[in-house]
Design an enzyme around this catalytic site. Structure first.
Site: not given
Length: 228
Positions: A117-120, A158, A186, A188
């Site tokens: 996940c590019e956010h976390h 995703q 996920h 996250c």
């Protein structure tokens, strides 16, 4: 001159002429088929030494002592692990002529998906179902999994991953339709924040006939285990 004399005179005149060469048709060389597309990830930007140093500073900033025997090698292991996660293996996009004119759905189900996940920068894992309606060429089946891996091995969301796989196959294979469904969990969501253990996220992209023709769309979704 009588007829026999005329014939003999003609033979005499033509005897000294070179014999005509036999006309042998040349074999037709078939048009070469397009070679496979080599798909390679650019690794020029990877600096493992700098990544290890940054990982050590990151852990120290979080209050983790990496001077112990157990943790001394952790920054280097972190750097190598993330470099592996972000480096898809090269492959050849091998296609073959659709000589038989096959026009039914080709579907590879339950392709493993592993991404971050590019956010976390926490992993998400699951499965992808990838199908297409062939046009002039068909694809080596293992390449469907290779394409999924190629786009999954980078920081992702995703929704984008699903569309990238479908768009890339549509552009390079030129099929009559493409369908991609990804279902993933996920971490996250399951390990932090809402801690929704057991939840999964479902995304889909349909292109061409699989998007516009209701029967084709229903067949694809049914074969993936979903409903239209």
């Amino acid at each position: 001159m009588d007829l026999a004399g005329s014939i003999n005179a003609h033979i005499a005149r033509t005897a000294d002429l070179p014999a005509p060469s036999a006309s042998i048709p040349r074999p037709q060389t078939p048009a070469p088929s397009p070679g496979p597309l080599r798909v390679v990830h650019d690794t020029d930007g990877i600096d493992l030494a700098e990544a290890e140093s940054a990982a050590a500073r990151f852990l120290a900033a979080l209050g983790i002592d990496t001077s112990t025997e157990s943790l001394r090698g952790t920054p280097g292991r972190m750097a190598r692990a993330y470099a592996e996660l972000f480096s898809p293996r090269p492959f050849d996009l091998t296609t073959f002529p659709n000589d038989e004119g096959y026009d039914e759905l080709v579907l590879a189900r339950s392709i493993p998906v592993r991404s971050v996940c590019e956010h976390h920068l926490l992993p998400f894992t699951g499965t992808a179902h990838v199908g297409y309606l062939p046009g002039h060429r068909i694809l080596g089946l293992s390449k469907l999994a290779r394409v999924v891996e190629h786009f999954a091995c980078r920081p992702q969301v995703q929704e984008r991953l699903t569309k990238q796989v479908a768009d890339w196959l549509q552009a390079h294979l030129e099929p009559k339709g493409v369908g991609v469904v990804i279902e993933a969990e996920h971490s996250c969501m399951t390990l932090r924040g809402v801690q929704a253990t057991g939840s999964s996220t479902l995304t889909s992209t349909l292109l061409g006939t699989l998007r516009h023709d209701a029967r084709s769309r229903a067949e694809f979704l049914s074969l993936t285990g979903l409903h239209s």
